[in-house]
Design a protein around this motif. Structure first.
Motif, PDB file in Angstrom:
ATOM      1  N   ALA A 272      49.001  32.628  39.058  1.00  0.00           N
ATOM      2  CA  ALA A 272      48.512  33.133  37.773  1.00  0.00           C
ATOM      3  C   ALA A 272      47.139  33.777  37.926  1.00  0.00           C
ATOM      4  N   LEU A 273      46.269  33.147  38.712  1.00  0.00           N
ATOM      5  CA  LEU A 273      44.948  33.733  38.943  1.00  0.00           C
ATOM      6  C   LEU A 273      45.077  35.117  39.569  1.00  0.00           C
ATOM      7  N   ARG A 274      45.922  35.241  40.556  1.00  0.00           N
ATOM      8  CA  ARG A 274      46.088  36.535  41.223  1.00  0.00           C
ATOM      9  C   ARG A 274      46.642  37.590  40.273  1.00  0.00           C
ATOM     10  N   ALA A 275      47.609  37.196  39.437  1.00  0.00           N
ATOM     11  CA  ALA A 275      48.185  38.141  38.488  1.00  0.00           C
ATOM     12  C   ALA A 275      47.165  38.576  37.442  1.00  0.00           C
ATOM     13  N   VAL A 276      46.384  37.622  36.949  1.00  0.00           N
ATOM     14  CA  VAL A 276      45.376  37.926  35.940  1.00  0.00           C
ATOM     15  C   VAL A 276      44.269  38.797  36.535  1.00  0.00           C
ATOM     16  N   ALA A 277      43.902  38.531  37.785  1.00  0.00           N
ATOM     17  CA  ALA A 277      42.855  39.322  38.426  1.00  0.00           C
ATOM     18  C   ALA A 277      43.264  40.784  38.582  1.00  0.00           C
ATOM     19  N   LYS A 278      44.567  41.042  38.722  1.00  0.00           N
ATOM     20  CA  LYS A 278      45.046  42.422  38.817  1.00  0.00           C
ATOM     21  C   LYS A 278      45.062  43.119  37.462  1.00  0.00           C
TER      22      LYS A 278
ATOM     23  N   HIS B  21      37.617  32.664  45.771  1.00  0.00           N
ATOM     24  CA  HIS B  21      36.714  33.178  46.804  1.00  0.00           C
ATOM     25  C   HIS B  21      37.362  34.338  47.556  1.00  0.00           C
ATOM     26  N   ALA B  22      38.658  34.203  47.855  1.00  0.00           N
ATOM     27  CA  ALA B  22      39.366  35.265  48.563  1.00  0.00           C
ATOM     28  C   ALA B  22      39.410  36.558  47.752  1.00  0.00           C
ATOM     29  N   LEU B  23      39.355  36.414  46.422  1.00  0.00           N
ATOM     30  CA  LEU B  23      39.354  37.576  45.528  1.00  0.00           C
ATOM     31  C   LEU B  23      37.940  38.039  45.182  1.00  0.00           C
ATOM     32  N   ALA B  24      36.948  37.397  45.798  1.00  0.00           N
ATOM     33  CA  ALA B  24      35.537  37.727  45.566  1.00  0.00           C
ATOM     34  C   ALA B  24      35.141  37.547  44.104  1.00  0.00           C
ATOM     35  N   LEU B  25      35.642  36.483  43.492  1.00  0.00           N
ATOM     36  CA  LEU B  25      35.337  36.185  42.099  1.00  0.00           C
ATOM     37  C   LEU B  25      34.315  35.051  42.010  1.00  0.00           C
ATOM     38  N   ARG B  26      33.526  35.075  40.966  1.00  0.00           N
ATOM     39  CA  ARG B  26      32.547  34.019  40.721  1.00  0.00           C
ATOM     40  C   ARG B  26      33.265  32.720  40.387  1.00  0.00           C
ATOM     41  N   VAL B  27      32.837  31.621  40.991  1.00  0.00           N
ATOM     42  CA  VAL B  27      33.471  30.319  40.780  1.00  0.00           C
ATOM     43  C   VAL B  27      32.473  29.367  40.140  1.00  0.00           C
ATOM     44  N   VAL B  28      32.905  28.676  39.090  1.00  0.00           N
ATOM     45  CA  VAL B  28      32.088  27.701  38.374  1.00  0.00           C
ATOM     46  C   VAL B  28      32.800  26.353  38.450  1.00  0.00           C
TER      47      VAL B  28
ATOM     48  N   GLY C  21      55.870  32.391  36.151  1.00  0.00           N
ATOM     49  CA  GLY C  21      55.042  32.446  34.953  1.00  0.00           C
ATOM     50  C   GLY C  21      53.801  33.296  35.071  1.00  0.00           C
ATOM     51  N   ALA C  22      53.374  33.603  36.297  1.00  0.00           N
ATOM     52  CA  ALA C  22      52.126  34.340  36.493  1.00  0.00           C
ATOM     53  C   ALA C  22      52.090  35.685  35.757  1.00  0.00           C
ATOM     54  N   PRO C  23      53.103  36.538  35.919  1.00  0.00           N
ATOM     55  CA  PRO C  23      53.054  37.803  35.180  1.00  0.00           C
ATOM     56  C   PRO C  23      53.155  37.627  33.671  1.00  0.00           C
ATOM     57  N   LEU C  24      53.767  36.526  33.235  1.00  0.00           N
ATOM     58  CA  LEU C  24      53.857  36.249  31.801  1.00  0.00           C
ATOM     59  C   LEU C  24      52.462  36.022  31.219  1.00  0.00           C
ATOM     60  N   LEU C  25      51.615  35.337  31.960  1.00  0.00           N
ATOM     61  CA  LEU C  25      50.253  35.103  31.491  1.00  0.00           C
ATOM     62  C   LEU C  25      49.464  36.399  31.462  1.00  0.00           C
ATOM     63  N   ALA C  26      49.580  37.201  32.502  1.00  0.00           N
ATOM     64  CA  ALA C  26      48.869  38.484  32.528  1.00  0.00           C
ATOM     65  C   ALA C  26      49.308  39.367  31.369  1.00  0.00           C
ATOM     66  N   GLU C  27      50.602  39.397  31.094  1.00  0.00           N
ATOM     67  CA  GLU C  27      51.118  40.197  29.971  1.00  0.00           C
ATOM     68  C   GLU C  27      50.590  39.675  28.638  1.00  0.00           C
ATOM     69  N   SER C  28      50.539  38.362  28.500  1.00  0.00           N
ATOM     70  CA  SER C  28      50.058  37.777  27.249  1.00  0.00           C
ATOM     71  C   SER C  28      48.587  38.099  27.010  1.00  0.00           C
TER      72      SER C  28
END
Length: 311
Positions: free
Chosen positions: A10-16, A47-54, A166-173
């Motif tokens: 889901a993270l990867r799909a949303v990041a795209k 981290h692999a996507l170079a995103l900020r992590v909290v 479910g990953a693309p479903l979240l990105a679509e939503s």
């Protein structure tokens, strides 16, 4: 917002599809036998996507609420985060918070939708995206899609397939929500079911149940806590099995009634289960037939309920 491997697709799909300003995950925890501290699967993927992590210790505390509000997010995307978000936190994103859940709500609200669907012998499940509210998976529905449960599925394989499904479903939503087009379909809170988290004792194999029920339970507790039983006082975990339909009933539950090239046949009440793969105590997973030869298992030997799991 997410923590385990289930949330990574889901993270990867949303990041795209979206501009991810931050990834919020649980703090580092001890993992493995040595309990060495390690990052969550979501943190590693971020981290692999170079995103900020909290990694807040208390996601609902002021130490997290303030910094997240300063990011001025449009939306929260939440997948298996591991904590209930307080009302004050749900008010932070401008447009709301959207959750991806591994069932067709209102069925299987709660922490273990994949395991409970298997345990109930369902032939299908699915993924749901919903607007989050103060309840547990009770918010208005956005999108839903059905997915078949395969006979070879266990909780591990089914969760992995559902995560990708479910990953693309979240990105679509999220895209629909940002454009103001995401549906809000109210749930009937009196309908559906609750998927209680599994406990270690759920893994104890009860041979006194119907063979299909034993099979469903074995799949539901694989890989954790494992379908555990005992033979000759030694622990055996059943990692793969299937119902065996070629014999009459009347055998004592747990009795070994056949040993063949495919596996070991064990009586249930009624019916029987064919063990295909096992993990004997202190050993790696292996074919049940090979284990039976090496351990000299005989027809008439009897599996019993594991004492530790039953306790």
């Amino acid at each position: 917002m997410g923590t385990p491997e289930f949330a990574v697709p889901a993270l990867r799909a949303v990041a795209k599809a979206c501009d991810v300003v931050a990834v919020v995950t649980r703090p580092d925890r001890g993992r493995g036998r040595g309990l060495e501290r390690g990052e969550s699967a979501v943190a590693e993927a971020a981290h692999a996507l170079a995103l900020r992590v909290v990694k807040p210790e208390r996601v609902n505390g002021e130490e997290a609420l303030g910094p997240l509000a300063e990011l001025a997010p449009d939306l929260f995307a939440v997948v298996a985060f591991g904590a209930i978000l307080a009302p004050a936190l749900l008010e932070v994103p401008r447009l709301g918070s959207i959750n991806l859940h591994g069932s067709l709500l209102p069925d299987y609200r709660g922490a273990a939708p994949v395991q409970r669907a298997l345990m109930d012998g369902r032939c299908g499940t699915g993924a749901t995206t919903l607007w989050m509210d103060e309840g547990v998976d009770t918010g208005d529905l956005i999108l839903q899609r059905w997915m078949a449960i395969e006979p070879a599925d266990n909780a591990g394989t089914l969760a992995a397939r559902l995560a990708e499904f479910g990953a693309p479903l979240l990105a679509e939503s999220l895209t629909l929500a940002h454009a103001g087009h995401a549906p809000r379909l109210p749930q009937d809170r009196a309908a559906g079911s609750y998927a209680k988290k599994l406990a270690k004792h759920d893994g104890a194999v009860d041979w006194g149940r119907d063979a299909d029920q034993v099979w469903h339970a074995q799949r539901a507790v694989t890989p954790w806590p494992g379908a555990a039983t005992e033979l000759r006082g030694r622990r055996v975990v059943v990692t793969a099995a299937r119902p065996y339909h070629r014999l009459a009933t009347g055998h004592e539950p747990g009795a070994v009634i056949g040993i063949g090239a495919a596996g070991v046949v064990v009586a249930c009440a009624p019916g029987a289960l064919e063990l295909l793969k096992v993990k004997p105590e202190g050993r790696a997973e292996m074919a049940a037939a090979a284990w039976a030869r090496g351990a000299r298992i005989e027809v008439g030997d009897r599996f019993t309920r594991e004492k530790e799991a039953h306790a």
